[in-house]
Design a protein around this motif. Sequence first.
Motif, PDB file in Angstrom:
ATOM      1  N   ASP A 104       7.689 -28.687 -27.567  1.00  0.00           N
ATOM      2  CA  ASP A 104       6.934 -27.775 -28.422  1.00  0.00           C
ATOM      3  C   ASP A 104       7.836 -26.667 -28.951  1.00  0.00           C
ATOM      4  N   SER A 105       7.580 -26.270 -30.199  1.00  0.00           N
ATOM      5  CA  SER A 105       8.220 -25.085 -30.796  1.00  0.00           C
ATOM      6  C   SER A 105       9.741 -25.169 -30.808  1.00  0.00           C
ATOM      7  N   LEU A 106      10.274 -26.351 -31.023  1.00  0.00           N
ATOM      8  CA  LEU A 106      11.726 -26.508 -31.058  1.00  0.00           C
ATOM      9  C   LEU A 106      12.255 -26.221 -32.454  1.00  0.00           C
ATOM     10  N   GLU A 107      13.375 -25.488 -32.515  1.00  0.00           N
ATOM     11  CA  GLU A 107      14.059 -25.230 -33.779  1.00  0.00           C
ATOM     12  C   GLU A 107      15.334 -26.078 -33.841  1.00  0.00           C
ATOM     13  N   ILE A 108      15.715 -26.478 -35.037  1.00  0.00           N
ATOM     14  CA  ILE A 108      16.962 -27.213 -35.230  1.00  0.00           C
ATOM     15  C   ILE A 108      17.871 -26.358 -36.103  1.00  0.00           C
ATOM     16  N   TYR A 109      19.066 -26.060 -35.599  1.00  0.00           N
ATOM     17  CA  TYR A 109      19.978 -25.184 -36.340  1.00  0.00           C
ATOM     18  C   TYR A 109      21.244 -25.943 -36.726  1.00  0.00           C
ATOM     19  N   PRO A 110      21.357 -26.351 -38.005  1.00  0.00           N
ATOM     20  CA  PRO A 110      22.621 -26.897 -38.481  1.00  0.00           C
ATOM     21  C   PRO A 110      23.633 -25.744 -38.603  1.00  0.00           C
ATOM     22  N   CYS A 111      24.706 -25.830 -37.866  1.00  0.00           N
ATOM     23  CA  CYS A 111      25.654 -24.714 -37.848  1.00  0.00           C
ATOM     24  C   CYS A 111      26.344 -24.541 -39.200  1.00  0.00           C
ATOM     25  N   ARG A 112      26.889 -23.375 -39.395  1.00  0.00           N
ATOM     26  CA  ARG A 112      27.430 -22.998 -40.697  1.00  0.00           C
ATOM     27  C   ARG A 112      28.952 -22.932 -40.648  1.00  0.00           C
ATOM     28  N   ARG A 113      29.556 -23.255 -41.771  1.00  0.00           N
ATOM     29  CA  ARG A 113      30.999 -23.148 -41.923  1.00  0.00           C
ATOM     30  C   ARG A 113      31.279 -22.151 -43.034  1.00  0.00           C
ATOM     31  N   ARG A 114      31.939 -21.051 -42.660  1.00  0.00           N
ATOM     32  CA  ARG A 114      32.232 -19.988 -43.620  1.00  0.00           C
ATOM     33  C   ARG A 114      30.974 -19.500 -44.330  1.00  0.00           C
ATOM     34  N   GLY A 115      29.894 -19.375 -43.542  1.00  0.00           N
ATOM     35  CA  GLY A 115      28.661 -18.801 -44.056  1.00  0.00           C
ATOM     36  C   GLY A 115      27.723 -19.767 -44.741  1.00  0.00           C
ATOM     37  N   ARG A 116      28.105 -21.034 -44.848  1.00  0.00           N
ATOM     38  CA  ARG A 116      27.254 -22.015 -45.514  1.00  0.00           C
ATOM     39  C   ARG A 116      26.972 -23.181 -44.578  1.00  0.00           C
ATOM     40  N   ILE A 117      25.788 -23.774 -44.729  1.00  0.00           N
ATOM     41  CA  ILE A 117      25.445 -24.940 -43.920  1.00  0.00           C
ATOM     42  C   ILE A 117      26.441 -26.054 -44.191  1.00  0.00           C
ATOM     43  N   ALA A 118      26.948 -26.649 -43.134  1.00  0.00           N
ATOM     44  CA  ALA A 118      27.877 -27.768 -43.271  1.00  0.00           C
ATOM     45  C   ALA A 118      27.090 -29.034 -43.595  1.00  0.00           C
ATOM     46  N   LEU A 119      27.588 -29.802 -44.538  1.00  0.00           N
ATOM     47  CA  LEU A 119      26.889 -30.988 -45.025  1.00  0.00           C
ATOM     48  C   LEU A 119      26.536 -31.949 -43.889  1.00  0.00           C
ATOM     49  N   GLU A 120      27.508 -32.208 -43.018  1.00  0.00           N
ATOM     50  CA  GLU A 120      27.281 -33.179 -41.943  1.00  0.00           C
ATOM     51  C   GLU A 120      26.235 -32.691 -40.946  1.00  0.00           C
ATOM     52  N   ASP A 121      26.143 -31.387 -40.745  1.00  0.00           N
ATOM     53  CA  ASP A 121      25.143 -30.852 -39.828  1.00  0.00           C
ATOM     54  C   ASP A 121      23.743 -30.954 -40.421  1.00  0.00           C
ATOM     55  N   LEU A 122      23.649 -30.737 -41.734  1.00  0.00           N
ATOM     56  CA  LEU A 122      22.375 -30.910 -42.418  1.00  0.00           C
ATOM     57  C   LEU A 122      21.931 -32.370 -42.364  1.00  0.00           C
ATOM     58  N   PHE A 123      22.854 -33.305 -42.596  1.00  0.00           N
ATOM     59  CA  PHE A 123      22.523 -34.720 -42.480  1.00  0.00           C
ATOM     60  C   PHE A 123      21.950 -35.023 -41.100  1.00  0.00           C
ATOM     61  N   ALA A 124      22.631 -34.534 -40.073  1.00  0.00           N
ATOM     62  CA  ALA A 124      22.182 -34.801 -38.703  1.00  0.00           C
ATOM     63  C   ALA A 124      20.788 -34.242 -38.460  1.00  0.00           C
ATOM     64  N   ALA A 125      20.538 -33.016 -38.924  1.00  0.00           N
ATOM     65  CA  ALA A 125      19.222 -32.402 -38.737  1.00  0.00           C
ATOM     66  C   ALA A 125      18.134 -33.226 -39.415  1.00  0.00           C
ATOM     67  N   LEU A 126      18.399 -33.681 -40.634  1.00  0.00           N
ATOM     68  CA  LEU A 126      17.407 -34.462 -41.377  1.00  0.00           C
ATOM     69  C   LEU A 126      17.160 -35.826 -40.727  1.00  0.00           C
ATOM     70  N   ILE A 127      18.224 -36.423 -40.204  1.00  0.00           N
ATOM     71  CA  ILE A 127      18.071 -37.704 -39.505  1.00  0.00           C
ATOM     72  C   ILE A 127      17.221 -37.529 -38.249  1.00  0.00           C
ATOM     73  N   ILE A 128      17.465 -36.458 -37.510  1.00  0.00           N
ATOM     74  CA  ILE A 128      16.704 -36.199 -36.288  1.00  0.00           C
ATOM     75  C   ILE A 128      15.228 -35.946 -36.620  1.00  0.00           C
ATOM     76  N   VAL A 129      14.978 -35.204 -37.705  1.00  0.00           N
ATOM     77  CA  VAL A 129      13.601 -34.931 -38.118  1.00  0.00           C
ATOM     78  C   VAL A 129      12.880 -36.216 -38.505  1.00  0.00           C
ATOM     79  N   SER A 130      13.562 -37.063 -39.276  1.00  0.00           N
ATOM     80  CA  SER A 130      12.915 -38.272 -39.789  1.00  0.00           C
ATOM     81  C   SER A 130      12.903 -39.420 -38.787  1.00  0.00           C
ATOM     82  N   GLY A 131      13.893 -39.439 -37.906  1.00  0.00           N
ATOM     83  CA  GLY A 131      14.039 -40.564 -36.999  1.00  0.00           C
ATOM     84  C   GLY A 131      14.596 -41.803 -37.670  1.00  0.00           C
ATOM     85  N   GLU A 132      14.980 -41.678 -38.949  1.00  0.00           N
ATOM     86  CA  GLU A 132      15.542 -42.791 -39.708  1.00  0.00           C
ATOM     87  C   GLU A 132      17.063 -42.716 -39.637  1.00  0.00           C
ATOM     88  N   VAL A 133      17.676 -43.671 -38.941  1.00  0.00           N
ATOM     89  CA  VAL A 133      19.123 -43.635 -38.703  1.00  0.00           C
ATOM     90  C   VAL A 133      19.841 -44.566 -39.683  1.00  0.00           C
TER      91      VAL A 133
END
Length: 216
Positions: free
Chosen positions: A131-160
């Motif tokens: 319950d109430s879990l947050e997912i934080y894609p870490c940032r590189r030089r102040g911006r979300i890193a592309l690969e971390d965003l991909f991972a977060a979206l995959i985890i949310v969708s469950g589509e690998v």
Amino acid sequence: MKENSRILWDEAGLEAAVAEERPILMIDILRATTTIVTAFAMGATAVSVVDEDLDTGEGMIRIGEKEGIKLEGFDYDNSPSTISSIDLSGKEVLLKTTNFSKAYVKAKRTRVYAGSFLNLSACIKLVSSTDSLEIYPCRRRGRIALEDLFAALIIVSGEVPAVDVLFELVEGGASAKNLISLGKADDIEFACRIDQFDILPVSEPGGSYFRLGSVG
């Protein structure tokens, strides 16, 4: 994913989640959380994460980098492909990185999990059962890193996606291009391996280190 879980898009969201004491799944694919997961798979008993410069970690395996370059006086670079060939049985690890350390220090007042492609199914299971879990894609030089965003979206969708598709997407990001320029392409390939380990590192509220938590 449960309806009350969400992706945190910026540091303000991270700080709000910590203030509310919501558990956070942190993702830094290239390379910190991949290194943390790998260290436990190689037998480490704990991974302490620090941001400040200090002479600690006596008797510990010291892993660290700044801007992708191994820190002077440390045993290893923040390289999961390197760590994967080292026997860390019974060892404690000290980790210091350019980006993840800063984010973790902000988050550690609440429960923090370490997510990667290496333990992807464990992350998906965590999100579906917490319950109430947050997912934080870490940032590189102040911006979300592309690969971390991909991972977060995959985890949310469950589509690998297929590994070759995943690698192609990750390779196009700024983090990957930086590692390639430093001669560390092996870490990109290693970090894109899916479900190598059925483990879930967790840092308890108020702590400063990860230990192995329960997947189920």
